[in-house]
Structure formats: structure tokens, C-alpha cells
Design an enzyme around this catalytic site. Sequence first.
Site, PDB file in Angstrom:
ATOM      1  N   GLY A  43     -31.715 -58.799 -25.296  1.00  0.00           N
ATOM      2  CA  GLY A  43     -31.205 -60.027 -25.886  1.00  0.00           C
ATOM      3  C   GLY A  43     -30.750 -59.861 -27.318  1.00  0.00           C
ATOM      4  O   GLY A  43     -30.284 -60.804 -27.931  1.00  0.00           O
ATOM      5  N   ASP A 156     -20.126 -38.089 -41.324  1.00  0.00           N
ATOM      6  CA  ASP A 156     -20.224 -37.456 -39.999  1.00  0.00           C
ATOM      7  C   ASP A 156     -19.138 -36.391 -39.935  1.00  0.00           C
ATOM      8  O   ASP A 156     -17.982 -36.679 -40.224  1.00  0.00           O
ATOM      9  CB  ASP A 156     -19.956 -38.478 -38.885  1.00  0.00           C
ATOM     10  CG  ASP A 156     -21.063 -39.508 -38.765  1.00  0.00           C
ATOM     11  OD1 ASP A 156     -21.991 -39.478 -39.585  1.00  0.00           O
ATOM     12  OD2 ASP A 156     -20.979 -40.337 -37.845  1.00  0.00           O
ATOM     13  N   ASP A 188     -25.260 -34.614 -42.213  1.00  0.00           N
ATOM     14  CA  ASP A 188     -25.290 -35.112 -40.828  1.00  0.00           C
ATOM     15  C   ASP A 188     -26.160 -34.235 -39.910  1.00  0.00           C
ATOM     16  O   ASP A 188     -25.875 -33.067 -39.711  1.00  0.00           O
ATOM     17  CB  ASP A 188     -23.834 -35.135 -40.330  1.00  0.00           C
ATOM     18  CG  ASP A 188     -23.671 -35.538 -38.867  1.00  0.00           C
ATOM     19  OD1 ASP A 188     -24.675 -35.889 -38.212  1.00  0.00           O
ATOM     20  OD2 ASP A 188     -22.516 -35.495 -38.396  1.00  0.00           O
ATOM     21  N   GLY A 360     -18.330 -35.133 -31.982  1.00  0.00           N
ATOM     22  CA  GLY A 360     -17.698 -35.109 -33.301  1.00  0.00           C
ATOM     23  C   GLY A 360     -18.635 -34.613 -34.388  1.00  0.00           C
ATOM     24  O   GLY A 360     -18.319 -34.706 -35.570  1.00  0.00           O
ATOM     25  N   HIS A 361     -19.802 -34.098 -33.973  1.00  0.00           N
ATOM     26  CA  HIS A 361     -20.813 -33.702 -34.957  1.00  0.00           C
ATOM     27  C   HIS A 361     -21.072 -32.190 -34.922  1.00  0.00           C
ATOM     28  O   HIS A 361     -21.142 -31.597 -33.850  1.00  0.00           O
ATOM     29  CB  HIS A 361     -22.125 -34.443 -34.707  1.00  0.00           C
ATOM     30  CG  HIS A 361     -21.989 -35.929 -34.803  1.00  0.00           C
ATOM     31  ND1 HIS A 361     -22.120 -36.609 -35.995  1.00  0.00           N
ATOM     32  CD2 HIS A 361     -21.717 -36.857 -33.860  1.00  0.00           C
ATOM     33  CE1 HIS A 361     -21.947 -37.901 -35.781  1.00  0.00           C
ATOM     34  NE2 HIS A 361     -21.700 -38.085 -34.493  1.00  0.00           N
TER      35      HIS A 361
HETATM   36 ZN   LIG Z   1     -22.264 -41.889 -37.376  1.00  0.00          ZN
HETATM   37 ZN   LIG Z   2     -19.014 -41.218 -36.829  1.00  0.00          ZN
END
Ligand SMILES: [Zn+2]
Ligand SMILES: [Zn+2]
Length: 544
Positions: A43, A156, A188, A360-361
Site C-alpha cells: 500500500g 552511478d 557506487d 549500468g553499474h
Molecule cells: Zn542509482
Molecule cells: Zn542510475
Amino acid sequence: MSVSVTFLGGLGEIGRNCAAVEIDGKIALIDVGLMFPEEDMLGVDLVFPDWSWLVKRRGDVSMVVLTHGHEDHMGAVGYFLRDIGVPVYGTELTLELTRGRIEEIGVDSELLPIQQGKWISHGPFKFMLIRVSHSVPEASAVAFDTPEGVILHSGDFKLDPTPIDGRPTDLPAFAELGRKGVRLLLSDSTNAEREGFEPSESSVGQPIADVIRGAPGRVIAACFSSHVHRVQQIANAGIAAGRKVAFFGRSMHRYTSVATELGILDLPADSVIDIKDLGALPDDRQLLITTGSQGEPFAALSLMSQGRHKFVELDESDTVLISAKPIPGNETAVSKVISNLMRRGANVVHGRNSHVHVSGHAAREELLTFINLVRPRAFVPVHGEYRHLSAHADLARKMGVKQVDVLEDGDRVTVDGKRTYVERRAVPAGYVYLDGSSVGDVQNAVLRDRSHLADEGVVVVTVGIDHDTGEVIYGPDLDSHGVMDDPSAVLDKAADAVRSDIESHKSGRTDHAEMQKTIRQAAGKVIRAETARRPVIIPVIMEV
Ligand SMILES: [Zn+2]
Ligand SMILES: [Zn+2]
């Protein structure tokens, strides 16, 4: 003069990234992100950082800088600006993506686009965005040049050597900062447990092209709308296979048009058509690129998986390509959608059965390279659950970084001359919840804390409405959490009340705000009368 960084979010979870840099009593925020709720937070629609201590120091907050246009970095900016109005810096695309989120809640904003690689001065802050590659274009690290030395936040990033736009992470700029001396690095940690290098974004191009070329009928592809380079690769593959491309989903339309305007997405105009015209083409000439890769209940892919989509009814000849990985909290929803798509006979290709997605990391080798390049005096891993932060800290120690601290939300690190010290729980950092009914509605925005939810419970009311007639065609379906032991009788009664109130208010087209109010009042009245409780009532309206 001491300089400190206080973490409001992102250290201990993936999401709601937010850090406050303080120099001389003035504060600059790096990112104000949101988190999608975990599966046990029924919720709750969104989770924010707790910036209550900044509200008390409103006069000291001077700016926000955004590293990139992902929700976990900019999704709460609008709500933050409503409380504390300050200028927001970022790259052009980042700010355009953010603008949409801010306009939704109707807050004034001063968005100041800046270029990567240029120092900017704002009050006591001197800062610079530095180009990194990631799963959204124009992502940046941010460096603050402070009286105590350079504080660098990686944002990132990955070290993709062959990104789609040919603009890799600006390693020379990081090396240059490293030579000058970085006092504190924040980096990151998402993939700190993953060995090796994360494959390049361009490596998914061929597998995606193979899937689309080999598909006998329609192809429906889902990915993040902000992942413009992925959208580009999917569209290119479709066009090369003689298909026309249609986009579906509000954010897909918005992001692709913003990216086209800024020259980041480049598609021949005659190959993009409206979804209404797509159906007129032979099946093997159709490519639909849609939102919904996260199993979101209203998104196209989910509706298709349930046979409820307005334009697309799936069958055995269809191929569904999910070019994304579920973000934490969405795994079960995505898995259900995949199962339902398969149940309808579609061939479903996704990251687990095919190389159609990369992260993407940065993975471990990339993180090592980065630390080696920057050679910071002190290091604090950011952006991750504790296990990721801890793994990243081990890497930094192995690289010989002298001072490495694993911090969590609410903690503060201060650099002062030669000293670096840590203050645990320096500020409140609990989860702040926003319930879905109030998104987009400033007047009624209700921020609730965990204890309130636990005390009174939550009732989710799902109702499907015909887009044109306003007629109820599904539900109301009521689901309660923590309200009562045997809810079915009460919920049935409440459902009847909701249905009859909607029917009597019906006015042709659906007005969401009005209908949400009707649902809340009708259900609330019954539940209050029967149980003497006042749960949070969350209306979920699906237009079909
Ligand atoms: Zn992020
Ligand atoms: Zn990101």
C-alpha cells in the site's frame, strides 16, 4: 574549516539517494531520490529520504545538484522543493527528465542546466559534473572543490569502453583530480560483489537484433524509458528488420520526445508511427516499445499479460522482449508478468535467458580501476545495501586506501585538516512514505510514517474503469493489510458501497482525482462504521 557529508539515503538500500555536503554552515544536496517500496510495504507507493532536519535549517540549504535522471536520484526533488525551494543544477537531459516529475506535483522550480567538465560556483560551493557512462545518457559524477580538498561522488557509473554515444567515462578528468589529490571519495557500490567487468552497453545490440530478426510475428519490447541508448538499439534493430516502431506508455512518449529534441535519440521520422496505426501493418512489420519492464500494474506489459490491453491481444506468434532487470522490490511482480505472458503463448526473451540486458553499474575490476585512478585519502562506499557497501569497502582497503568507513543512512563523515571522523546517527534517516493516492496532488499529499501504517492498516481499492464510458468493468477489489482479522465481510460491504458511489457519480469521462475521493470516502465510511479503524485507503484506478 571542516567540511562534512551527511547521508540521508542510499546507504543501506538501493534507492532514495541523497547526500548533504556542508561547508561553512551552508548545505548543498547531491541528488534527492526516491525508493520503490519493498514487497512487505503493502500500500505504499514511494519511499523518500527524511529531510526534516533540513527543513529546520531551511535558511542554510543553498542548492541541489543532480548526478543523473534516474528516479532513485531525482524522483523526490519536486517534493523536496515544495519544502525547501532552492536552485537545482544538472545536465540538460537530467533536468528535462526531472522537470516532468516536478511539474506533476505543481511546484515552482529553478532548474539550471550546466555542462560537464566545467567548474561552477554557487555560494561557498565550487563544483563540477564529470561525464560517466551509465544506463541513462548524460550521467555524471560530481566533484566539490572545498577548503579541505576535493570531495568526489561517483554518481552511478560503469567504465563502458564502447558506449552507444561514443562518450565514455571521462577517465582523464578523474586521473587529473587524483593527481591533485582527492580528500574523500564516495563511490557506487551496486555491483561490488560482481567479479570482472560489466559488459558494454553495445554488447546487447546484436542479441537484440537477432531476437527481432528471428521473430515470426509482432515484437513487443519493454525497457526503461530513460534508457535512451537501449531504446535506440531496440528501435535500430526493428528498423533494420523492416519493422515500424511505435512507442507506448506516458513516460516512453515523454522521454523519447525529450531525447529526440536534444539530439540524443536519433530515429528516421518515417519509421516511427502511432500505436493506433501499427495494427494495420502485417504482424512481422510491427515493433512496439513500451514501459512496464518493472511489472507495474497499470503499464502496458502487465495489462497485455492479463489480456486487458486496449490494442494488443497476445498470441503464440508474438515475441516479448524484456530488456531490463527488475529493481529491488519488483522481482515478484516482474516474475508474475513473465509467467502470464508465457501462459498466453508468447515467446518471452529476458535478461535471464538471453544477453539482452547489461547493468549500468561498475563491477569489481572497474571499481578497482576507479579507486586506483582517484587514489583518495578517505573512502565511503555509497549506493547499495550493507553487503554491497561492505564488499566495496574491502576492495578499497585492498587498494591501500588508508581511511575506509562503511556508513549508513543518517551518518556523517567530516574532514578537518588531517583528520577524518565519523558521527553515527547524526540526523534522523527513517523511511518517509508517500501513499499513491496523493502523488500528483499537492493539496492532499499525505506523508505517513511506518508507525501510522502499522497502527491503522492499509486498504487498497482496485477498480478498472472503461476509459470512454467511465463504467466499472473490474472490481472494486479490496485488499486489506493490518486492519482486521477476518476482513472479508467488511470488505465486501465496502466494495458494494464503492461500486454504487462510483456508478452514481459517473460522468462519462473519468476524473481521477474526483474518483479517488469518492472511493476513499465510500470505503472509509463503511470500514470506520464496522471496525472503528481509520486505515489509509489507497485507490488504484486502472483505465482500460
Ligand atoms: Zn542509482
Ligand atoms: Zn542510475
